[in-house]
Design an enzyme around this catalytic site. Structure first.
Site, PDB file in Angstrom:
ATOM      1  N   SER A 111       0.844  -1.194   0.000  1.00 25.48           N
ATOM      2  CA  SER A 111       0.000   0.000   0.000  1.00 25.48           C
ATOM      3  C   SER A 111       0.882   1.247   0.000  1.00 25.48           C
ATOM      4  O   SER A 111       1.727   1.413  -0.874  1.00 25.48           O
ATOM      5  CB  SER A 111      -0.941  -0.044   1.211  1.00 25.48           C
ATOM      6  OG  SER A 111      -1.956   0.919   1.109  1.00 25.48           O
ATOM      7  N   HIS A 151      -8.040  -4.877  -1.443  1.00 24.54           N
ATOM      8  CA  HIS A 151      -6.732  -4.423  -0.968  1.00 24.54           C
ATOM      9  C   HIS A 151      -6.023  -5.540  -0.201  1.00 24.54           C
ATOM     10  O   HIS A 151      -4.823  -5.756  -0.367  1.00 24.54           O
ATOM     11  CB  HIS A 151      -6.927  -3.193  -0.075  1.00 24.54           C
ATOM     12  CG  HIS A 151      -5.699  -2.377   0.121  1.00 24.54           C
ATOM     13  ND1 HIS A 151      -4.927  -1.897  -0.920  1.00 24.54           N
ATOM     14  CD2 HIS A 151      -5.089  -1.923   1.261  1.00 24.54           C
ATOM     15  CE1 HIS A 151      -3.923  -1.189  -0.450  1.00 24.54           C
ATOM     16  NE2 HIS A 151      -3.993  -1.199   0.872  1.00 24.54           N
TER      17      HIS A 151
END
Length: 299
Positions: free
Chosen positions: A161, A278
């Site tokens: 991320s 994610h």
């Protein structure tokens, strides 16, 4: 596999910052558990090869989720080990170091070092979302290079991320010579911070506070942090892993980074995970970890 786990305090710039250190079975700091204070100066007095390191490092042993065990096969323990430096995502206390992931990684036979970034978990300073906190990863890389049981030719970086920012900046800072970064993994990684500002309306207030404004009023802060702005300096092999249904860092971050590197002839591999967000579903995540370490181990 049994492993040793420490919380580490180390020097970055003039600050004392925190990290986690995982050592695989068979890899251990000499008799570190016999020193109740766990200060490296105690270790270095008995083991001179650590003397140049102890002044910038303090170790606190932590309990692992696994019971201790006796080593039976001591013939195949390497003298030097590969390293994976894990660059966490999030900002501040949100999205901290994922220790469950680190336990999975150390089982692959790697030393794992995970900076918490300045201002987090008791560390000094302030997390700047890829600003001065990038030095925390630079310092971690230099620290790993100095440990005598580390294979300096196989120190790789993984950025998850927002951690992609810190990982890419470090890989471009150490991109030549015998001690350059071995390989770089970008997992669900941010590529363009300005795009993140526009996509994540829930983060806009935080990004404006940390970066000093919006992309319109502080464009240089967004550009300086964006991995795409540094990618032309990458010289190590790169693996990009991204879920096609990522709701936090859009899939386009991964594809843009891949195509940008590919057009410039970089050694880049892309793994797309269909329908994954994610964070991947458990079985897909396990497969992705296996794929990542197969890629890291390949010539």
């Amino acid at each position: 596999m049994i492993f040793l786990l420490y919380q580490v305090t180390y020097s970055s710039d003039t600050l004392r910052v925190k990290a986690y250190l995982y050592l695989p079975q068979g890899c251990s700091l000499p008799d570190i558990t016999t020193y109740e204070t766990s200060h490296f100066d105690s270790v270095s007095s008995a083991f001179p090869k650590f003397a140049s390191i102890h002044t910038s490092l303090h170790l606190q042993p932590l309990a692992s989720h696994y019971p201790s065990a006796t080593m039976h096969d001591t013939d195949n323990i390497p003298e030097q080990w590969p390293v994976l430096i894990y660059c966490r995502g999030g900002l501040g206390s949100y999205g901290g170091v994922n220790t469950v992931w680190l336990e999975q990684f150390v089982h692959k036979g790697y030393i794992v070092f995970a900076p918490s970034y300045r201002g987090n978990e008791g560390g000094e300073g302030r997390d700047e979302y890829g600003g001065k906190d990038v030095e925390d990863v630079h310092a971690a890389y230099r620290l790993m290079q100095r440990l005598p049981f580390v294979d300096r030719t196989r120190i790789s970086l993984m950025g998850f991320s927002r951690g992609a920012i810190n990982a890419v900046h470090t890989a471009t800072a150490y991109n030549e010579g015998p001690d350059k970064v071995h390989k770089l993994v970008l997992w669900s990684g941010v590529a363009d911070v300005e795009r993140t500002y526009h996509e994540r309306t829930d983060l806009r207030r935080t990004l404006k506070r940390v970066l000093g404004g919006s992309p319109r009023t502080a464009p240089e802060a967004y550009l300086a942090r964006s991995p795409l702005s540094k990618a032309n300096k990458l010289s190590c092999p790169v693996l990009i892993m991204h879920g096609t249904s990522d709701t936090q860092v859009n899939y386009s971050h991964g594809t843009r980074m891949y195509h940008w590197l590919k057009r410039r002839g970089a050694d880049v591999t892309f793994h797309a995970y269909g329908g994954q967000d994610h964070h991947f579903h458990e079985k897909i995540h396990e497969s992705a970890v296996n794929n990542m370490f197969d890629w890291l181990a390949a010539p």
